[in-house]
Design a protein around this motif. Structure first.
Motif, short mmCIF file in Angstrom:
data_model
loop_
_atom_site.label_atom_id
_atom_site.label_comp_id
_atom_site.label_asym_id
_atom_site.label_seq_id
_atom_site.Cartn_x
_atom_site.Cartn_y
_atom_site.Cartn_z
N ARG A 107 -15.31 -31.13 -36.55
CA ARG A 107 -14.40 -31.29 -35.42
C ARG A 107 -13.06 -31.85 -35.88
O ARG A 107 -12.99 -32.70 -36.76
N ALA A 108 -12.01 -31.36 -35.23
CA ALA A 108 -10.66 -31.85 -35.54
C ALA A 108 -10.34 -33.04 -34.65
O ALA A 108 -10.90 -33.22 -33.57
N ARG A 109 -9.41 -33.85 -35.10
CA ARG A 109 -9.08 -35.09 -34.40
C ARG A 109 -8.64 -34.87 -32.94
O ARG A 109 -9.04 -35.64 -32.06
N PRO A 110 -7.81 -33.87 -32.64
CA PRO A 110 -7.43 -33.69 -31.22
C PRO A 110 -8.62 -33.52 -30.29
O PRO A 110 -8.61 -34.03 -29.15
N TYR A 111 -9.66 -32.81 -30.74
CA TYR A 111 -10.83 -32.60 -29.90
C TYR A 111 -11.57 -33.91 -29.69
O TYR A 111 -12.01 -34.22 -28.58
N GLU A 112 -11.71 -34.70 -30.75
CA GLU A 112 -12.35 -36.01 -30.62
C GLU A 112 -11.56 -36.90 -29.66
O GLU A 112 -12.14 -37.63 -28.85
N GLY A 130 -4.38 -25.73 -26.71
CA GLY A 130 -3.76 -25.09 -27.86
C GLY A 130 -3.93 -25.86 -29.15
O GLY A 130 -3.56 -25.36 -30.22
N ARG A 131 -4.49 -27.07 -29.07
CA ARG A 131 -4.68 -27.87 -30.27
C ARG A 131 -6.06 -27.60 -30.87
O ARG A 131 -6.94 -27.03 -30.22
N ALA A 132 -6.25 -28.03 -32.09
CA ALA A 132 -7.46 -27.67 -32.84
C ALA A 132 -8.69 -28.44 -32.36
O ALA A 132 -8.61 -29.61 -32.01
N ALA A 133 -9.82 -27.74 -32.33
CA ALA A 133 -11.12 -28.37 -32.09
C ALA A 133 -11.97 -28.34 -33.35
O ALA A 133 -12.85 -29.18 -33.54
N ALA A 134 -11.74 -27.37 -34.23
CA ALA A 134 -12.38 -27.31 -35.55
C ALA A 134 -11.47 -26.51 -36.46
O ALA A 134 -10.84 -25.54 -36.03
N VAL A 135 -11.38 -26.93 -37.71
CA VAL A 135 -10.44 -26.29 -38.64
C VAL A 135 -11.19 -25.89 -39.91
O VAL A 135 -11.96 -26.66 -40.47
N ALA A 136 -10.96 -24.65 -40.33
CA ALA A 136 -11.49 -24.15 -41.61
C ALA A 136 -12.99 -24.32 -41.72
O ALA A 136 -13.52 -24.73 -42.75
N VAL A 185 -9.95 -23.62 -31.26
CA VAL A 185 -8.87 -24.32 -30.56
C VAL A 185 -9.33 -24.67 -29.15
O VAL A 185 -10.25 -24.04 -28.60
N ILE A 186 -8.71 -25.68 -28.59
CA ILE A 186 -8.95 -26.05 -27.18
C ILE A 186 -8.12 -25.09 -26.34
O ILE A 186 -6.88 -25.18 -26.33
N GLU A 187 -8.77 -24.18 -25.68
CA GLU A 187 -8.03 -23.16 -24.95
C GLU A 187 -7.56 -23.64 -23.59
O GLU A 187 -6.45 -23.33 -23.16
N SER A 188 -8.40 -24.40 -22.88
CA SER A 188 -7.98 -24.88 -21.57
C SER A 188 -8.77 -26.12 -21.17
O SER A 188 -9.91 -26.31 -21.61
N VAL A 189 -8.12 -26.96 -20.37
CA VAL A 189 -8.76 -28.13 -19.74
C VAL A 189 -8.45 -28.03 -18.26
O VAL A 189 -7.27 -28.00 -17.87
N SER A 190 -9.46 -27.97 -17.44
CA SER A 190 -9.24 -27.77 -16.00
C SER A 190 -8.76 -29.05 -15.33
O SER A 190 -8.86 -30.15 -15.87
N GLU A 191 -8.22 -28.86 -14.13
CA GLU A 191 -8.00 -30.02 -13.26
C GLU A 191 -9.36 -30.63 -12.92
O GLU A 191 -10.40 -30.02 -13.15
N ARG A 192 -9.35 -31.82 -12.37
CA ARG A 192 -10.61 -32.47 -12.01
C ARG A 192 -11.32 -31.66 -10.93
O ARG A 192 -10.72 -31.29 -9.93
N LYS A 193 -12.58 -31.37 -11.17
CA LYS A 193 -13.38 -30.56 -10.25
C LYS A 193 -14.58 -31.36 -9.78
O LYS A 193 -15.10 -32.23 -10.49
N THR A 194 -15.04 -31.04 -8.59
CA THR A 194 -16.24 -31.68 -8.03
C THR A 194 -17.38 -30.67 -8.02
O THR A 194 -17.22 -29.56 -7.48
N THR A 242 -13.24 -23.92 -25.23
CA THR A 242 -12.77 -23.75 -26.60
C THR A 242 -12.90 -22.28 -27.00
O THR A 242 -13.80 -21.57 -26.51
N ARG A 243 -12.01 -21.83 -27.86
CA ARG A 243 -12.06 -20.46 -28.37
C ARG A 243 -12.22 -20.52 -29.89
O ARG A 243 -11.44 -21.18 -30.58
N THR A 244 -13.24 -19.83 -30.37
CA THR A 244 -13.50 -19.79 -31.81
C THR A 244 -13.24 -18.39 -32.32
O THR A 244 -13.83 -17.42 -31.83
N ASP A 245 -12.36 -18.27 -33.29
CA ASP A 245 -12.08 -17.00 -33.94
C ASP A 245 -12.89 -16.93 -35.23
O ASP A 245 -12.78 -17.81 -36.10
N VAL A 246 -13.72 -15.91 -35.34
CA VAL A 246 -14.61 -15.75 -36.50
C VAL A 246 -14.02 -14.68 -37.41
O VAL A 246 -13.67 -13.58 -36.96
N ARG A 247 -13.95 -14.99 -38.70
CA ARG A 247 -13.33 -14.08 -39.66
C ARG A 247 -14.24 -13.86 -40.86
O ARG A 247 -15.07 -14.69 -41.19
N VAL A 248 -14.07 -12.71 -41.47
CA VAL A 248 -14.61 -12.44 -42.80
C VAL A 248 -13.40 -12.17 -43.68
O VAL A 248 -12.70 -11.17 -43.49
#
Length: 289
Positions: free
Chosen positions: A65-70, A6-12, A108-117, A128-134
């Motif tokens: 990129r936003a700081r939470p994603y980094e 739910g936190r930002a991965a890229a802003v504006a 935004v960071i939509e989800s982070v999975s549990e550790r997978k093999t 990540t989910r990117t909302d595109v606007r005009v």
């Protein structure tokens, strides 16, 4: 890591260029898409170009990129998940984009999975989910999923199967170890034979000697092995029935040319290839025509 959902991965973020006809034309030419909706004065952009308008290129774009994603990526690196691979994306289109539209986006960071093999290694899927606007209008949504993982240790390369050596063919394999391709010859009728046999197929005589092949020949027939995959082999590869200059035929790999360039009648030359510390095999170098 779940706290990053739910936190930002890229802003504006903003597209580097407005939606434009030249890029639409190049895209359609590359895709072979001749839909008339993408040309002319009333053209719209192909829906699948949604991501193209928000890509930053080599120089990036405003709103990185936003700081939470980094922070999330750094946390995964610390866990040993230092490698990354894109796995899939999903797009939703709400209205067509038209030349002149200027796009903006937030991610935004939509989800982070549990550790997978996985076969690549163990790690986490990050979506990540990117909302595109005009302007203020939402025109599309782009979901992008990566796997950040710790590479699995590669198994030691499996060795090729060993040839079956017995009293009837031991002399042949002794010759191979000396880089000599030996052909049996009947001492009674001088008929050459290959593979090695305990007696002459022409006259039945059990006595024989050998001649050394000069090493030239042609592809008499061949197959390309695609499946099943087998440890120590890397399909697809060509297996040839090679007719030697001496007149006998031998089955072996045709190497040195792409598998799909092997042809009946192709000239080949013998070479001895070492596969490991114990195994050397005769193969045939093809000459593309």
């Amino acid at each position: 890591m779940k706290a990053y959902e739910g936190r930002a991965a890229a802003v504006a973020g903003t597209g580097r260029d407005p939606v434009n006809l030249p890029m639409i034309r190049h895209w359609c030419e590359a895709m072979g898409d001749r839909n008339p909706a993408y040309a002319g004065p009333d053209a719209i952009a192909p829906p699948t170009m949604l991501q193209a308008w928000i890509m930053g290129g080599l120089d990036g774009h405003a709103g990185g990129r936003a700081r939470p994603y980094e922070e999330l990526l750094a946390l995964l690196d610390e866990e040993g998940c230092t490698s990354v691979v894109a796995t899939d994306c999903e797009q939703e289109y709400l209205r067509p984009l038209r030349p002149g539209d200027e796009v903006a986006f937030d991610t935004v960071i939509e989800s982070v999975s549990e550790r997978k093999t996985t076969k690549l290694g163990t790690g986490h899927f990050v979506t990540t989910r990117t909302d595109v606007r005009v302007g203020s209008e939402l025109v599309g949504t782009h979901r992008f999923r990566i796997l950040k993982y710790a590479p699995a240790r590669r198994k030691q390369r499996e060795r090729r199967p060993r040839p079956v050596v017995n009293r009837d063919n031991a002399g042949f394999w002794e010759g191979v170890r000396e880089h000599r391709l030996l052909i049996q010859r009947c001492t009674a009728c001088a008929t050459l034979r290959f593979p090695w046999l305990p007696g002459c197929h022409a006259c039945g005589c059990p006595d024989w000697d050998t001649v050394e092949a000069e090493g030239t020949g042609t592809v008499f027939s061949y197959v390309v092995m695609h499946h099943p995959p087998f440890p120590a082999f890397e399909p697809p590869y060509a297996i040839g029935l090679v007719e030697l200059a001496e007149g006998v035929r031998i089955v072996s790999n045709v190497v040195g040319v792409p598998y799909d360039k092997v042809r009946i009648g192709m000239p080949v030359r013998l070479e001895f290839r070492r596969y490991d510390e114990e195994l050397t095999l005769p193969v045939f170098q093809g000459v593309a025509q």
